[in-house]
Each structure stands twice: as structure tokens, then as C-alpha cells.
Design a protein around this motif. Structure first.
Motif, mmCIF file in Angstrom:
data_model
loop_
_atom_site.group_PDB
_atom_site.id
_atom_site.type_symbol
_atom_site.label_atom_id
_atom_site.label_comp_id
_atom_site.label_asym_id
_atom_site.label_seq_id
_atom_site.Cartn_x
_atom_site.Cartn_y
_atom_site.Cartn_z
ATOM 1 N N VAL A 139 -33.595 10.160 35.035
ATOM 2 C CA VAL A 139 -33.952 11.246 34.114
ATOM 3 C C VAL A 139 -34.112 12.522 34.937
ATOM 4 O O VAL A 139 -35.171 12.797 35.479
ATOM 5 C CB VAL A 139 -35.260 10.926 33.348
ATOM 6 C CG1 VAL A 139 -35.586 12.045 32.383
ATOM 7 C CG2 VAL A 139 -35.132 9.602 32.601
ATOM 8 N N ASP A 140 -33.021 13.301 35.008
ATOM 9 C CA ASP A 140 -33.049 14.537 35.775
ATOM 10 C C ASP A 140 -33.205 15.734 34.832
ATOM 11 O O ASP A 140 -33.431 15.559 33.637
ATOM 12 C CB ASP A 140 -31.784 14.657 36.636
ATOM 13 C CG ASP A 140 -30.502 14.593 35.811
ATOM 14 O OD1 ASP A 140 -30.419 15.269 34.752
ATOM 15 O OD2 ASP A 140 -29.569 13.882 36.233
ATOM 16 N N LEU A 141 -33.077 16.924 35.362
ATOM 17 C CA LEU A 141 -33.226 18.141 34.564
ATOM 18 C C LEU A 141 -31.885 18.775 34.236
ATOM 19 O O LEU A 141 -31.795 19.970 33.976
ATOM 20 C CB LEU A 141 -34.119 19.148 35.309
ATOM 21 C CG LEU A 141 -35.539 18.680 35.598
ATOM 22 C CD1 LEU A 141 -36.311 19.751 36.354
ATOM 23 C CD2 LEU A 141 -36.262 18.305 34.321
ATOM 24 N N GLY A 142 -30.836 17.964 34.231
ATOM 25 C CA GLY A 142 -29.513 18.442 33.828
ATOM 26 C C GLY A 142 -29.456 18.631 32.318
ATOM 27 O O GLY A 142 -30.188 17.983 31.561
ATOM 28 N N LEU A 143 -28.560 19.510 31.866
ATOM 29 C CA LEU A 143 -28.475 19.809 30.428
ATOM 30 C C LEU A 143 -28.158 18.585 29.585
ATOM 31 O O LEU A 143 -28.732 18.401 28.509
ATOM 32 C CB LEU A 143 -27.441 20.910 30.181
ATOM 33 C CG LEU A 143 -27.812 22.296 30.685
ATOM 34 C CD1 LEU A 143 -26.689 23.295 30.422
ATOM 35 C CD2 LEU A 143 -29.103 22.774 30.041
ATOM 36 N N GLU A 144 -27.256 17.736 30.048
ATOM 37 C CA GLU A 144 -26.899 16.543 29.272
ATOM 38 C C GLU A 144 -28.096 15.605 29.137
ATOM 39 O O GLU A 144 -28.378 15.094 28.045
ATOM 40 C CB GLU A 144 -25.723 15.818 29.925
ATOM 41 C CG GLU A 144 -25.255 14.622 29.119
ATOM 42 C CD GLU A 144 -24.045 13.942 29.751
ATOM 43 O OE1 GLU A 144 -23.769 12.804 29.328
ATOM 44 O OE2 GLU A 144 -23.397 14.513 30.632
ATOM 45 N N LEU A 184 -31.285 16.409 29.363
ATOM 46 C CA LEU A 184 -32.281 17.053 28.499
ATOM 47 C C LEU A 184 -31.864 16.976 27.031
ATOM 48 O O LEU A 184 -32.700 16.739 26.145
ATOM 49 C CB LEU A 184 -32.485 18.509 28.923
ATOM 50 C CG LEU A 184 -33.105 18.715 30.308
ATOM 51 C CD1 LEU A 184 -33.063 20.188 30.692
ATOM 52 C CD2 LEU A 184 -34.526 18.181 30.356
ATOM 53 N N ALA A 185 -30.581 17.146 26.743
ATOM 54 C CA ALA A 185 -30.085 17.108 25.365
ATOM 55 C C ALA A 185 -30.208 15.716 24.748
ATOM 56 O O ALA A 185 -30.415 15.575 23.541
ATOM 57 C CB ALA A 185 -28.634 17.564 25.313
ATOM 58 N N ALA A 233 -34.849 16.277 21.739
ATOM 59 C CA ALA A 233 -34.020 16.972 22.725
ATOM 60 C C ALA A 233 -34.877 18.005 23.455
ATOM 61 O O ALA A 233 -35.738 18.651 22.866
ATOM 62 C CB ALA A 233 -32.843 17.639 22.028
ATOM 63 N N ARG A 234 -34.662 18.125 24.753
ATOM 64 C CA ARG A 234 -35.434 19.054 25.598
ATOM 65 C C ARG A 234 -34.528 20.098 26.238
ATOM 66 O O ARG A 234 -34.813 20.596 27.316
ATOM 67 C CB ARG A 234 -36.166 18.269 26.699
ATOM 68 C CG ARG A 234 -37.141 17.246 26.187
ATOM 69 C CD ARG A 234 -38.294 17.882 25.453
ATOM 70 N NE ARG A 234 -39.297 16.872 25.092
ATOM 71 C CZ ARG A 234 -40.410 17.155 24.468
ATOM 72 N NH1 ARG A 234 -40.687 18.391 24.133
ATOM 73 N NH2 ARG A 234 -41.262 16.206 24.166
ATOM 74 N N VAL A 289 -40.989 23.995 27.003
ATOM 75 C CA VAL A 289 -42.374 24.475 26.976
ATOM 76 C C VAL A 289 -43.254 23.457 26.260
ATOM 77 O O VAL A 289 -44.341 23.117 26.724
ATOM 78 C CB VAL A 289 -42.476 25.872 26.328
ATOM 79 C CG1 VAL A 289 -43.925 26.256 26.071
ATOM 80 C CG2 VAL A 289 -41.797 26.916 27.213
ATOM 81 N N ASP A 290 -42.765 22.928 25.139
ATOM 82 C CA ASP A 290 -43.504 21.897 24.412
ATOM 83 C C ASP A 290 -43.768 20.689 25.317
ATOM 84 O O ASP A 290 -44.866 20.145 25.343
ATOM 85 C CB ASP A 290 -42.729 21.469 23.167
ATOM 86 C CG ASP A 290 -43.418 20.339 22.429
ATOM 87 O OD1 ASP A 290 -44.522 20.564 21.904
ATOM 88 O OD2 ASP A 290 -42.855 19.226 22.390
#
Length: 174
Positions: A89-94, A96-97, A102-103, A110-111
Motif C-alpha cells: 500500500v504505497d502513495l501512488g495514484l492507482e 490511492l484510487a 478512494a484516497r 486530508v480525511d
């Protein structure tokens, strides 16, 4: 007497090494700061604001603030967008989506920083992941206001536009 001289030489050598490292780090920071200020185009600074897919364009100054806050509060576990505690679980767009919820927007990140949940959204991670609701456990979160959290989110979301696949790609490629 020789032992004392040896100890003093050792201390001076270490102090000089630290001084050189700090000087290099400061020079690198100032060079990067000026390079960032002149090179990030508006399209690269534009990210998703919310789940309605409204867009927001961060200023270079906001992204620099986000980088500074990210480095101070997040980078110890999320170097270059990777996650030390869970490499899946990284901070890449895919990534996060595909989280639930979805983040991949500023408001969603922020949430999350206010009240983190597992990737599937079923359980709270407030006891394990830094958050503002548990700033008693994570003192670095105490001084972060919503502007700071938005700047961090903007920084995270803009990185794929700015540095490409080097963000959240595992081992740092820089």
C-alpha cells in the motif's frame, strides 16, 4: 597522552564529517528549492480536489510547504511515496484510487490524516497510523492544521506529475 590525542583526533574527524554532511544537505536544499520554484508548470501542480473530480492547482509555495510538512511528519515511513510498514500500500495514484474509500483527492487524503482506516475502509488505524484525532500518540500531528494537511495532500498527489514513476515505485530511483 597519546590516547588523549587519538580521542581528540577522532572527535574532530567526526565533527568535520558532520559539518561537511550538513553543508552538503543545506546546499542541496537551496539548489532544489530554487529549481522547484522555476520548473513546476501549472498542469503538474493541478490535482483532484474531491470525489466530484473538481481540480485544484497548488502554488509552488504550497507544494514546497507540503514537501516540508511531509518530510517532517510522513517521510520516515513513506520515503518517496513507498510505505515501509506495508509495501503493498504505497502513495501512488492507482493505489490511492483503489482504496475504500478512494484516497486519490486532496479532501480524501486530508480525511485520512484526520481519521485513518485500513485499505478496505473497515477498521480504524487511529492507534497505529499518525492522525490528528490521536495527536496524543503522534505528537508530530499536533501542529498540523487543515492548510498543512491540504499542502501535504497536494504534494503527495502532484508527485507522479512532477517526478513520474520515481514516486511510489519502491526503491528510490533518484
Amino acid at each position: 597522552m597519546n590516547t588523549m590525542i587519538h580521542i581528540l583526533k577522532s572527535i574532530l574527524t567526526k565533527a568535520l564529517s558532520i559539518y561537511v554532511c550538513l553543508t552538503i544537505a543545506m546546499l542541496t536544499f537551496f539548489v532544489m528549492k530554487s529549481a522547484i520554484a522555476g520548473e513546476i508548470d501549472p498542469a503538474s501542480r493541478t490535482v483532484s480536489l474531491n470525489e466530484a473530480r473538481e481540480q485544484v492547482t497548488f502554488s509552488t509555495r504550497q507544494l514546497m510547504q507540503g514537501q516540508r510538512k511531509f518530510n517532517g511528519s510522513c517521510a520516515q515511513c513513506h520515503v518517496d511515496g513507498a510505505s515501509k510498514t506495508n509495501p503493498d500500500v504505497d502513495l501512488g495514484l492507482e493505489t490511492l484510487a483503489n482504496a475504500t474509500p478512494a484516497r486519490d483527492s486532496v479532501e480524501a487524503i486530508v480525511d485520512y490524516m484526520h481519521d485513518p482506516t485500513t485499505y478496505d475502509g473497515l477498521r480504524s488505524l487511529a492507534e497505529l497510523h499518525p492522525s490528528t484525532i490521536r495527536a496524543d500518540l503522534f505528537p508530530r500531528m499536533r501542529d498540523l492544521n487543515d492548510d498543512d494537511l491540504s499542502a501535504i495532500a497536494g504534494y503527495i498527489l502532484a508527485q507522479p506529475n512532477i517526478i513520474g514513476d520515481q514516486w511510489a515505485g519502491g526503491k528510490p530511483k533518484r
